[in-house]
Each structure stands twice: as structure tokens, then as C-alpha cells.
Enzyme design. Structure first.
Site, PDB file in Angstrom:
ATOM      1  N   LYS A  21    -108.400 -32.310  40.847  1.00 57.10           N
ATOM      2  CA  LYS A  21    -107.678 -31.373  41.894  1.00 57.10           C
ATOM      3  C   LYS A  21    -106.393 -31.905  42.527  1.00 57.10           C
ATOM      4  O   LYS A  21    -105.375 -31.187  42.535  1.00 57.10           O
ATOM      5  CB  LYS A  21    -108.799 -31.502  43.052  1.00 57.10           C
ATOM      6  CG  LYS A  21    -108.430 -30.693  44.177  1.00 57.10           C
ATOM      7  CD  LYS A  21    -109.674 -30.345  45.103  1.00 57.10           C
ATOM      8  CE  LYS A  21    -110.280 -31.408  46.031  1.00 57.10           C
ATOM      9  NZ  LYS A  21    -109.063 -31.296  47.283  1.00 57.10           N
ATOM     10  N   ARG A  26    -100.290 -30.885  41.874  1.00 57.47           N
ATOM     11  CA  ARG A  26     -99.023 -31.399  41.845  1.00 57.47           C
ATOM     12  C   ARG A  26     -98.320 -30.662  40.554  1.00 57.47           C
ATOM     13  O   ARG A  26     -97.103 -30.252  40.566  1.00 57.47           O
ATOM     14  CB  ARG A  26     -99.049 -32.618  41.648  1.00 57.47           C
ATOM     15  CG  ARG A  26     -99.453 -33.632  42.904  1.00 57.47           C
ATOM     16  CD  ARG A  26    -100.078 -34.931  42.613  1.00 57.47           C
ATOM     17  NE  ARG A  26    -100.199 -35.814  43.800  1.00 57.47           N
ATOM     18  CZ  ARG A  26    -101.036 -35.958  44.702  1.00 57.47           C
ATOM     19  NH1 ARG A  26    -102.271 -34.871  44.642  1.00 57.47           N
ATOM     20  NH2 ARG A  26    -101.261 -36.456  45.775  1.00 57.47           N
ATOM     21  N   ARG A 125    -106.834 -29.509  61.315  1.00 56.46           N
ATOM     22  CA  ARG A 125    -106.697 -30.733  60.682  1.00 56.46           C
ATOM     23  C   ARG A 125    -105.020 -31.288  61.010  1.00 56.46           C
ATOM     24  O   ARG A 125    -104.160 -30.226  61.261  1.00 56.46           O
ATOM     25  CB  ARG A 125    -106.924 -30.678  59.082  1.00 56.46           C
ATOM     26  CG  ARG A 125    -108.180 -30.419  58.729  1.00 56.46           C
ATOM     27  CD  ARG A 125    -108.488 -30.432  57.358  1.00 56.46           C
ATOM     28  NE  ARG A 125    -108.215 -31.718  56.742  1.00 56.46           N
ATOM     29  CZ  ARG A 125    -108.205 -32.025  55.332  1.00 56.46           C
ATOM     30  NH1 ARG A 125    -108.845 -31.136  54.533  1.00 56.46           N
ATOM     31  NH2 ARG A 125    -108.176 -33.130  54.926  1.00 56.46           N
ATOM     32  N   SER A 169    -101.801 -42.437  53.050  1.00 56.69           N
ATOM     33  CA  SER A 169    -101.976 -40.889  52.737  1.00 56.69           C
ATOM     34  C   SER A 169    -101.090 -40.572  51.529  1.00 56.69           C
ATOM     35  O   SER A 169     -99.753 -40.456  51.756  1.00 56.69           O
ATOM     36  CB  SER A 169    -101.765 -40.053  53.796  1.00 56.69           C
ATOM     37  OG  SER A 169    -101.626 -38.693  53.475  1.00 56.69           O
ATOM     38  N   GLN A 171    -101.120 -37.635  50.490  1.00 58.03           N
ATOM     39  CA  GLN A 171    -100.479 -35.937  50.748  1.00 58.03           C
ATOM     40  C   GLN A 171     -99.163 -36.263  51.346  1.00 58.03           C
ATOM     41  O   GLN A 171     -98.169 -35.590  51.401  1.00 58.03           O
ATOM     42  CB  GLN A 171    -101.571 -35.295  51.353  1.00 58.03           C
ATOM     43  CG  GLN A 171    -102.789 -34.968  50.624  1.00 58.03           C
ATOM     44  CD  GLN A 171    -103.897 -34.515  51.434  1.00 58.03           C
ATOM     45  OE1 GLN A 171    -103.557 -34.150  52.797  1.00 58.03           O
ATOM     46  NE2 GLN A 171    -104.963 -34.065  50.729  1.00 58.03           N
ATOM     47  N   ASP A 317    -112.463 -40.454  49.140  1.00 56.57           N
ATOM     48  CA  ASP A 317    -113.198 -39.231  48.650  1.00 56.57           C
ATOM     49  C   ASP A 317    -114.371 -39.394  48.261  1.00 56.57           C
ATOM     50  O   ASP A 317    -115.469 -38.499  48.114  1.00 56.57           O
ATOM     51  CB  ASP A 317    -112.386 -38.394  47.867  1.00 56.57           C
ATOM     52  CG  ASP A 317    -111.084 -37.628  48.459  1.00 56.57           C
ATOM     53  OD1 ASP A 317    -111.147 -37.664  49.509  1.00 56.57           O
ATOM     54  OD2 ASP A 317    -110.240 -37.311  47.431  1.00 56.57           O
ATOM     55  N   LYS A 344    -111.186 -35.110  57.841  1.00 57.59           N
ATOM     56  CA  LYS A 344    -111.386 -34.230  56.508  1.00 57.59           C
ATOM     57  C   LYS A 344    -111.880 -32.926  56.684  1.00 57.59           C
ATOM     58  O   LYS A 344    -111.877 -32.283  57.748  1.00 57.59           O
ATOM     59  CB  LYS A 344    -112.149 -35.165  55.538  1.00 57.59           C
ATOM     60  CG  LYS A 344    -111.665 -36.625  55.043  1.00 57.59           C
ATOM     61  CD  LYS A 344    -110.365 -36.586  54.054  1.00 57.59           C
ATOM     62  CE  LYS A 344    -109.913 -37.635  53.652  1.00 57.59           C
ATOM     63  NZ  LYS A 344    -108.523 -37.378  53.155  1.00 57.59           N
ATOM     64  N   ARG A 348    -116.467 -36.261  58.366  1.00 60.77           N
ATOM     65  CA  ARG A 348    -117.672 -36.509  57.199  1.00 60.77           C
ATOM     66  C   ARG A 348    -118.654 -37.628  57.631  1.00 60.77           C
ATOM     67  O   ARG A 348    -119.890 -37.747  57.229  1.00 60.77           O
ATOM     68  CB  ARG A 348    -117.048 -37.144  55.963  1.00 60.77           C
ATOM     69  CG  ARG A 348    -116.406 -35.884  55.294  1.00 60.77           C
ATOM     70  CD  ARG A 348    -115.821 -36.164  53.863  1.00 60.77           C
ATOM     71  NE  ARG A 348    -115.590 -35.112  53.334  1.00 60.77           N
ATOM     72  CZ  ARG A 348    -114.549 -34.984  52.164  1.00 60.77           C
ATOM     73  NH1 ARG A 348    -113.836 -35.987  51.983  1.00 60.77           N
ATOM     74  NH2 ARG A 348    -114.184 -33.810  51.798  1.00 60.77           N
ATOM     75  N   ARG A 390    -117.687 -31.922  49.409  1.00 61.79           N
ATOM     76  CA  ARG A 390    -118.023 -33.473  49.162  1.00 61.79           C
ATOM     77  C   ARG A 390    -119.613 -33.770  49.611  1.00 61.79           C
ATOM     78  O   ARG A 390    -120.501 -34.312  49.148  1.00 61.79           O
ATOM     79  CB  ARG A 390    -117.171 -34.339  49.369  1.00 61.79           C
ATOM     80  CG  ARG A 390    -116.025 -34.275  48.609  1.00 61.79           C
ATOM     81  CD  ARG A 390    -115.080 -35.238  48.261  1.00 61.79           C
ATOM     82  NE  ARG A 390    -113.648 -34.968  47.941  1.00 61.79           N
ATOM     83  CZ  ARG A 390    -113.438 -34.667  46.650  1.00 61.79           C
ATOM     84  NH1 ARG A 390    -114.136 -34.414  45.633  1.00 61.79           N
ATOM     85  NH2 ARG A 390    -111.844 -34.273  46.407  1.00 61.79           N
TER      86      ARG A 390
HETATM   87  C1  S3P Z   1    -105.353 -36.301  48.236  1.00 59.81           C
HETATM   88  C2  S3P Z   1    -105.118 -37.274  49.019  1.00 59.81           C
HETATM   89  C3  S3P Z   1    -106.077 -37.857  49.948  1.00 59.81           C
HETATM   90  C4  S3P Z   1    -107.660 -37.177  49.563  1.00 59.81           C
HETATM   91  C5  S3P Z   1    -107.398 -35.702  49.110  1.00 59.81           C
HETATM   92  C6  S3P Z   1    -106.528 -35.485  48.134  1.00 59.81           C
HETATM   93  C7  S3P Z   1    -104.146 -35.958  47.124  1.00 59.81           C
HETATM   94  O1  S3P Z   1    -106.043 -37.283  51.181  1.00 59.81           O
HETATM   95  O2  S3P Z   1    -108.578 -37.485  50.430  1.00 59.81           O
HETATM   96  O3  S3P Z   1    -108.772 -35.341  48.858  1.00 59.81           O
HETATM   97  O4  S3P Z   1    -104.423 -35.211  46.433  1.00 59.81           O
HETATM   98  O5  S3P Z   1    -103.046 -36.534  47.524  1.00 59.81           O
HETATM   99  P1  S3P Z   1    -104.921 -38.148  52.256  1.00 59.81           P
HETATM  100  O6  S3P Z   1    -103.652 -37.949  51.674  1.00 59.81           O
HETATM  101  O7  S3P Z   1    -105.117 -37.438  53.621  1.00 59.81           O
HETATM  102  O8  S3P Z   1    -105.332 -39.703  52.410  1.00 59.81           O
END
Ligand code: S3P
Length: 431
Positions: A21, A26, A125, A169, A171, A317, A344, A348, A390
């Protein structure tokens, strides 16, 4: 949708899991802003990655799917670094935090205003974590008082910054790097705790001027990316559910093929092995800078243990399924430093505690963790997904070890990352 799970005697078979995923998001985003047509093999079938594609489509980057010798191929028509168009509608990121957080880095640099939001869960979020570095780069973003979606992003000319991530993070790191790709000058991102590095690897593969060192990435803005043929490895976070199913089955021999083995993602395997798991790597190769291999898993005695600090961040995750494993382990599991689990797709920690209670499992929660004693027995029960993929999948695996049939309410949530989850489970679970 309610799924019934029957207790399993054994786990046997050879399976594939959907394309990763994280990597799918990306590749789609980078291909959309590259020059030329990219071909992406094994793109995730999950709804989250479809949300990314529909946002990109609304920004003028068209795509199509075809089938080549049984492999799904996504063709993305890249628009180049300055080629996206103003959307006519609010961009819908659905349930996907990765879509909204990473795409915002690109949107912040466009010569137009856009709005991006998502479903009820996404609308709760936290987005302050991307709004703050983007504002430092010169972006203007409006959100609700609580800094939650929808975001109204007034695109502007950005400048590079030197940013130290306050929380681990990937992301946020990716959002800043994607903004940096469009910005004037250089953008540096530093992290104290290693997070997944798929964005850095993909940027390098597509021709970005990027310098990579451990916990450090520096990108030069204004460099065009080039389209490429890309292969998405299987998602190790999806494989984790079946790995645990095999480890705790009375009898098991399971092979999962073509799984992504990027070292920033395989901490789950290291931790499981350190607890006694028999997991073999059968064949490893490389594609587009990412490692891919086959895994063989056998029934194992799992000791349990403590997960904390950087380890927690590296397998955030996988904590729901590891918690299920913890209850079946010899000594139980303690998870610390996992406050991120509370923000999340659902809280969770809370969802784990409620479902454990329903299944007769003792667990104690803290603000940032959970403690689950070992040697427990799952009782047949009805549990909830809480709309979280999840949680749905973790408790389906718990159901295999229960003393009677279990019911997973809201099981359709699994399709966020793994639409084929229940069909695959049926293939390998011998009841
Ligand atoms: C992800 C980063 C993680 C992960 C998410 C996917 C990503 O989140 O928990 O399922 O693809 O970069 P965070 O960046 O909030 O830690």
C-alpha cells in the site's frame, strides 16, 4: 458485512498478498508528476490506493489498468512537475491518511487552490503535523480548528527548509520531500527514529536529485522526474496476518510469495524471530531499489516480549496482529510508546481492548500502549472492526484460534488494504 470465522486445525498453502500500500501510493503520485507514461505492476488492489488514483485523475493525471500474463498493469500518464490541473471538485482521499498527507505536499506547490478531505474517520485525523512544515516552506493551508480535514490548500511558490521530524512519521517525511521536489533550493528532512524510506528510494529511481544517508534526506527542487516501469512488492503488513495465523496454528506450512523486504519494514520479521518464530527467506531479489522475497512460515512456540521505542515505530501497523499473537504466546506481550495507535483509522488501543474483552482475553491499556498476558484462550464471540481494516483482519486471525465460530462485524473494512483477505483466508485455513 459480517464474516463468520471458523476455528482452523491447520494452515497450508502458497499465497500472494496485494501490492504494498505504501509503495503503491508513492509510485502513483510520482508517476503522475513525472514526464512520460509509467507502467506500475502489481499496484495495490486496496481502496486506499484507489483513492490516490481518483485524486490524481481529478488533478488531470489519467490512468488505465490492463492485464499482462496475469499481472495487473497500471499505466499512468505523467503530467510533468508543473502539469497538474486545478480540480473541479473536492479531492476525496476516502479513508487514506497516506493520500491526504503525501498529496498535500504536492498540492501546496501548485499554482491553484484545492480542497482535499475524506470519510468520517479521516476527518478526525491530525493534519497539524504536515501543515506546520508546509507553512514553513511558504504554503497557505486552512483546516478546521482542530487541524483536521478537509484541508483547503492555496498553492504557492515554496522554498526549501531544513526540517527535523518531531514525530516518527513516513507520511510527514514524504509530504515534505514531495513539497521539496517542487520548491526553490534544497529541502532537508532529518529523523531521530528511522521510518519507512520508500519515498526516498522511489524519488531516486525516477531521477530526482536526492542525497540519502541514515535518517537524512536532502532533495533539490525543480528537477523533472522521468516515467519508469515499476514493480510493487507484496505488502509485508498484509502478509503479517497470515504469518501469525501460521505461527499459532497446530500445524502449518505456509509460503507467501513476492513480499516486500525493505529493511525499514522487516522489523516485524526480526521481532517474531527473536520470539521464536520459524520464518525462512526462500528467494530474494531487487526491483526498483526495493527487496522482494518469498517467506516460509511454520508453526512455532512464541515466547512473547516487549515492544518499545524505535521498534514500536517500525512496526506500528503490525501491532494489532502482534497483540493477538501476544495473548497466545508463552509470556505475553507489552507494547509501549505507541500513542500513534490512538490516531490511526480508529483508536486501535481502544478497539483492541474492546474486542479482547468480547473474546474473554485479559488486557490492560495505557495512554500509549497495551499489556496482554500470555497463554490465554480466545472465546467464540462477535467482534467489531470499528471501520478499521487492520482490526478486522487481526480479529479474524484471532477467530481461527477461538473455541467456536466467531463473527466479525464491519468486515468489509479489510478491503481498505486487502480486498482478497477473506478469500485468501479460506484458501489456507483447514477447519
Ligand atoms: C505510512 C506510514 C505510517 C503507517 C501508514 C502508512 C506510509 O503512518 O502507519 O499505514 O505509507 O508512509 P505514519 O506516517 O502516520 O507513521
Amino acid at each position: 458485512m459480517t464474516e463468520q470465522i471458523s476455528p482452523a486445525r491447520a494452515i497450508h498453502g502458497v499465497i500472494r498478498v496485494p501490492g504494498d500500500k505504501s509503495i503503491s501510493h508513492r509510485y502513483a503520485m510520482l508517476a503522475a508528476i513525472a514526464q512520460g507514461e509509467s507502467e506500475i505492476y502489481n499496484y495495490s488492489t486496496g481502496a486506499d490506493c484507489a483513492s490516490t488514483l481518483s485524486c490524481l485523475e481529478a488533478l488531470g493525471a489519467r490512468h488505465g489498468f490492463s492485464n499482462l500474463n496475469g499481472h495487473s498493469v497500471l499505466k499512468m500518464h505523467g503530467k510533468g512537475l508543473a502539469g497538474l490541473a486545478a480540480p473541479h471538485e473536492v479531492l476525496d482521499a476516502g479513508n487514506s491518511g497516506s493520500t491526504i498527507r503525501m498529496l498535500s505536499g504536492i498540492l501546496a506547490a501548485q499554482p491553484f487552490t484545492s480542497e482535499i478531505g475524506g470519510d468520517e474517520s479521516l476527518s478526525k485525523r491530525p493534519m497539524g503535523r504536515i501543515m506546520s512544515p508546509l507553512a514553513e516552506m511558504g504554503a497557505r493551508i486552512d483546516a478546521s480548528d482542530r487541524q483536521c480535514p478537509p484541508l483547503r490548500i492555496h498553492g504557492s511558490a515554496l522554498h526549501g527548509i531544513d526540517y527535523s521530524l518531531p514525530i516518527p512519521s513516513a507520511q510527514v517525511k514524504s509530504c515534505v520531500l514531495l513539497a521539496g521536489l517542487h520548491a526553490n533550493g534544497e529541502t532537508t528532512v532529518r529523523e531521530r527514529i528511522t521510518t519507512r524510506d520508500h519515498t526516498e528510494i522511489a524519488l531516486r529511481e525516477l531521477g530526482a536529485d536526492i542525497t540519502l544517508e541514515p535518517r537524512f534526506a536532502r532533495i533539490r527542487g525543480g528537477i523533472q522526474l522521468s516515467a519508469k516501469r515499476l514493480f510493487v512488492p507484496g505488502d509485508i503488513s498484509s502478509a503479517a496476518f497470515f504469518i501469525v495465523a501460521a505461527l499459532v496454528a497446530r500445524e502449518a506450512d505456509l509460503i507467501v510469495t513476492s513480499v516486500g523486504l525493505n529493511p525499514t519494514r522487516t522489523v516485524i520479521l526480526d521481532v517474531l524471530r527473536s520470539m521464536g518464530a520459524m520464518i525462512k527467506l526462500l528467494h530474494v531479489e531487487e526491483a526498483n531499489g526495493e527487496l522482494i522475497g518469498n517467506l516460509q512460515i511454520r508453526t512455532s512456540r512464541i515466547r512473547g516480549g516487549v515492544i518499545e521505542g524505535p521498534t514500536t515505530a517500525a512496526l506500528i501497523d503490525e501491532i494489532p496482529i502482534l497483540s493477538v499473537l501476544g495473548a497466545l504466546s508463552e509470556e505475553g506481550l507489552i507494547v509501549r510508546n505507541a500513542a500513534e495507535l490512538r490516531v490511526k483509522e480508529t483508536d486501535r488501543i481502544d478497539a483492541l481492548a474492546r474486542n479482547f474483552r468480547a473474546m474473554g482475553i485479559t488486557a490492560a491499556t495505557t495512554a500509549d500502549g497495551i499489556e496482554i498476558p500470555g497463554k490465554q484462550k480466545f472465546r467464540a464471540a462477535t467482534v467489531q472492526s470499528y471501520g478499521d481494516h487492520r482490526i478486522a483482519m487481526a480479529f479474524s486471525i484471532a477467530g481461527l484460534a477461538a473455541d467456536g465460530p466467531c463473527f466479525i462485524e464491519g468486515a468489509e473494512a479489510a478491503s481498505i488494504s486487502f480486498p482478497e483477505f477473506y478469500a485468501t483466508l479460506q484458501e489456507i485455513a483447514i477447519v
